[in-house]
Design an enzyme around this catalytic site. Structure first.
Site, PDB file in Angstrom:
ATOM      1  N   LYS A 185       4.115  -0.077   3.496  1.00 45.13           N
ATOM      2  CA  LYS A 185       5.247   0.842   3.364  1.00 45.13           C
ATOM      3  C   LYS A 185       6.142   0.419   2.195  1.00 45.13           C
ATOM      4  O   LYS A 185       6.764   1.245   1.563  1.00 45.13           O
ATOM      5  CB  LYS A 185       6.101   0.831   4.639  1.00 45.13           C
ATOM      6  N   LYS A 210      -2.659  -5.260   0.581  1.00 50.52           N
ATOM      7  CA  LYS A 210      -2.701  -4.340   1.730  1.00 50.52           C
ATOM      8  C   LYS A 210      -1.875  -3.093   1.432  1.00 50.52           C
ATOM      9  O   LYS A 210      -0.861  -3.163   0.729  1.00 50.52           O
ATOM     10  CB  LYS A 210      -2.228  -5.074   2.995  1.00 50.52           C
ATOM     11  N   LYS A 215       8.272 -11.740   2.271  1.00 48.67           N
ATOM     12  CA  LYS A 215       9.386 -10.788   2.237  1.00 48.67           C
ATOM     13  C   LYS A 215      10.672 -11.450   1.735  1.00 48.67           C
ATOM     14  O   LYS A 215      11.431 -10.850   1.001  1.00 48.67           O
ATOM     15  CB  LYS A 215       9.599 -10.135   3.606  1.00 48.67           C
TER      16      LYS A 215
HETATM   17  N1  AQP Z   1      -2.789  -1.883   5.378  1.00 46.95           N
HETATM   18  C1  AQP Z   1      -2.928  -1.955   6.691  1.00 46.95           C
HETATM   19  N2  AQP Z   1      -4.158  -1.925   7.248  1.00 46.95           N
HETATM   20  C2  AQP Z   1      -4.312  -1.997   8.601  1.00 46.95           C
HETATM   21  N3  AQP Z   1      -3.285  -2.089   9.461  1.00 46.95           N
HETATM   22  C3  AQP Z   1      -2.036  -2.115   8.942  1.00 46.95           C
HETATM   23  N4  AQP Z   1      -0.818  -2.204   9.506  1.00 46.95           N
HETATM   24  C4  AQP Z   1       0.117  -2.189   8.535  1.00 46.95           C
HETATM   25  N5  AQP Z   1      -0.459  -2.107   7.336  1.00 46.95           N
HETATM   26  C5  AQP Z   1      -1.796  -2.056   7.547  1.00 46.95           C
HETATM   27  C6  AQP Z   1      -0.563  -2.253  10.943  1.00 46.95           C
HETATM   28  O1  AQP Z   1       0.295  -1.168  11.269  1.00 46.95           O
HETATM   29  C7  AQP Z   1       1.265  -1.599  12.226  1.00 46.95           C
HETATM   30  C8  AQP Z   1       2.641  -1.396  11.600  1.00 46.95           C
HETATM   31  O2  AQP Z   1       3.519  -2.362  11.927  1.00 46.95           O
HETATM   32  P1  AQP Z   1       4.951  -2.496  11.231  1.00 46.95           P
HETATM   33  O3  AQP Z   1       5.661  -1.210  11.287  1.00 46.95           O
HETATM   34  O4  AQP Z   1       5.576  -3.675  11.852  1.00 46.95           O
HETATM   35  O5  AQP Z   1       4.675  -2.736   9.691  1.00 46.95           O
HETATM   36  P2  AQP Z   1       4.002  -3.907   8.890  1.00 46.95           P
HETATM   37  O6  AQP Z   1       2.952  -4.608   9.673  1.00 46.95           O
HETATM   38  O7  AQP Z   1       5.058  -4.778   8.298  1.00 46.95           O
HETATM   39  O8  AQP Z   1       3.221  -3.126   7.736  1.00 46.95           O
HETATM   40  P3  AQP Z   1       3.699  -1.919   6.861  1.00 46.95           P
HETATM   41  O9  AQP Z   1       3.709  -0.678   7.698  1.00 46.95           O
HETATM   42  O10 AQP Z   1       2.862  -1.777   5.671  1.00 46.95           O
HETATM   43  O11 AQP Z   1       5.145  -2.291   6.411  1.00 46.95           O
HETATM   44  P4  AQP Z   1       5.630  -3.394   5.342  1.00 46.95           P
HETATM   45  O12 AQP Z   1       5.870  -2.679   4.097  1.00 46.95           O
HETATM   46  O13 AQP Z   1       6.865  -3.902   5.976  1.00 46.95           O
HETATM   47  O14 AQP Z   1       4.555  -4.441   5.201  1.00 46.95           O
HETATM   48  C9  AQP Z   1       0.921  -3.054  12.560  1.00 46.95           C
HETATM   49  O15 AQP Z   1       0.049  -3.088  13.661  1.00 46.95           O
HETATM   50  C10 AQP Z   1       0.202  -3.508  11.325  1.00 46.95           C
HETATM   51  O16 AQP Z   1      -0.666  -4.586  11.549  1.00 46.95           O
END
Ligand code: AQP
Length: 333
Positions: free
Chosen positions: A199, A196, A112
């Site tokens: 968001k 992956k 990031k």
């Molecule tokens: N692609 C994925 N497959 C399975 N699980 C996933 N998670 C996120 N992406 C996947 C799980 O969803 C939860 C969200 O946690 P978060 O809001 O802290 O977001 P994150 O892990 O950073 O992932 P995002 O939602 O895709 O956001 P960004 O864009 O910031 O990376 C967690 O339990 C995560 O493991």
């Protein structure tokens, strides 16, 4: 009963299918026989400087999506992180136990911060995993249901808990275990099935957002990147695109992969995509109705979150007090 804690960031208007399958569906299942605490982690979202009005709206929307997915406030505690100030308080004392190098090894921070550049990267993004450790340790959590991308952060939480117990005496912290379901631990981007679903993905076409227009979702699935060949077969190395679609299909229908593969013998990728689009739309339409119902009365939603925060605080206070005492902070009178 074992204690569960998990949360998601209100960083987007909608959660995506990776969040849903990797975490949210597990939350709903686990609340049956665990003492579950689910949180909208708005303080985490501040690390990427969201617009204030967006953040406020997304916090409610995220809570409404938890409810639409089946998180039941009669069985689980549902609240907003910033409503329980003990999270930030514990995070400070944990940050004083975390090595600078240790925090610097977190791969999500490396990815990031590379994207944001050094001026755009906040100190909060760097200490994000420490706040996450505080979220978890604050409730003497036993199990943390998350997707694969959170495994390293959870390892840091475990290391911190063990360190506290070694430095300040056994029983200072409960050492949490990750709960990561292998099959759905990582859902991939439809346009880049080696990355992956995220968001913050480069293109919206690779993401299935739970609140997207179902016709747009169906179109995205039909135009998902697939692989060379024609055979519908689960093989992550040779066929990452098709394997991702099969994973989603199996998870949403509860059917075993071999029986799905057998259905598509002699058929092509197009047939799989068409059927998967239907399965996903059948999930999203009622989900979106329930979501809209919960957002219709923001007052009721806010009341529910306030009640959740009160219940969470009652659990958090004594744990923070125990930590303050063990660390040697003079008790306030
Ligand atoms: N692609 C994925 N497959 C399975 N699980 C996933 N998670 C996120 N992406 C996947 C799980 O969803 C939860 C969200 O946690 P978060 O809001 O802290 O977001 P994150 O892990 O950073 O992932 P995002 O939602 O895709 O956001 P960004 O864009 O910031 O990376 C967690 O339990 C995560 O493991």
């Amino acid at each position: 009963r074992p204690r569960i804690f998990s949360g998601m960031q209100p960083t987007s208007g909608s959660l995506h299918l990776g969040n849903y399958l990797g975490a949210l569906t597990q939350w709903v299942r686990l609340q049956e026989d665990h003492d579950a605490i689910y949180c909208v982690v708005d303080l985490h979202a501040l690390t990427v400087s969201p617009d204030p009005a967006d953040l406020r709206a997304r916090t409610r929307r995220t809570a409404a999506q938890y409810l639409a997915a089946g998180v039941d406030p009669a069985r689980s505690i549902l609240f907003v992180q910033s409503h329980v100030p003990e999270h930030a308080e514990l995070a400070w004392i944990l940050s004083c136990q975390t090595g600078f190098g240790e925090a610097g090894r977190m791969t999500q921070f490396k990815d990031k911060s590379a994207r944001h550049g050094s001026e755009g990267t906040t100190v909060g993004l760097f200490t994000y995993p420490v706040l996450m450790a505080a979220d978890i340790l604050l409730y003497d959590t036993n199990l943390v249901p998350v997707g694969e991308d959170q495994r390293q952060h959870l390892e840091l939480s475990r290391n911190l808990a063990q360190r506290l117990n070694a430095r300040f005496g056994a029983g200072t912290a409960v050492v949490p275990e990750p709960y990561i379901v292998k099959e759905t631990a990582k859902i991939y981007d439809l346009q880049d099935p080696t990355a992956k679903m995220s968001k913050s993905a480069a293109s919206p076409n690779g993401i299935i957002e739970l609140l997207d227009d179902p016709t747009v979702v169906a179109k995205r699935i039909r135009s998902a990147v697939t692989d060379a060949g024609r055979e519908v077969r689960f093989d992550v190395d040779a066929k990452p695109g098709v394997s991702n679609l099969l994973t989603i299909f199996a998870a949403l229908t509860g059917r075993p992969l071999p029986s799905i593969e057998a259905d598509y013998e002699g058929k092509g990728y197009g047939d799989l995509k068409k059927d998967l689009a239907e399965v996903v739309v059948d999930l999203l339409v009622p989900f979106q109705e329930r979501f809209a119902g919960h957002l219709e009365s923001p007052e009721a939603l806010d009341d529910l979150l306030a009640e959740g925060a009160e219940r969470a605080r009652a659990l958090a206070r004594p744990v923070l007090a125990r930590a303050y005492d063990r660390f040697g902070l003079l008790p306030a009178r």
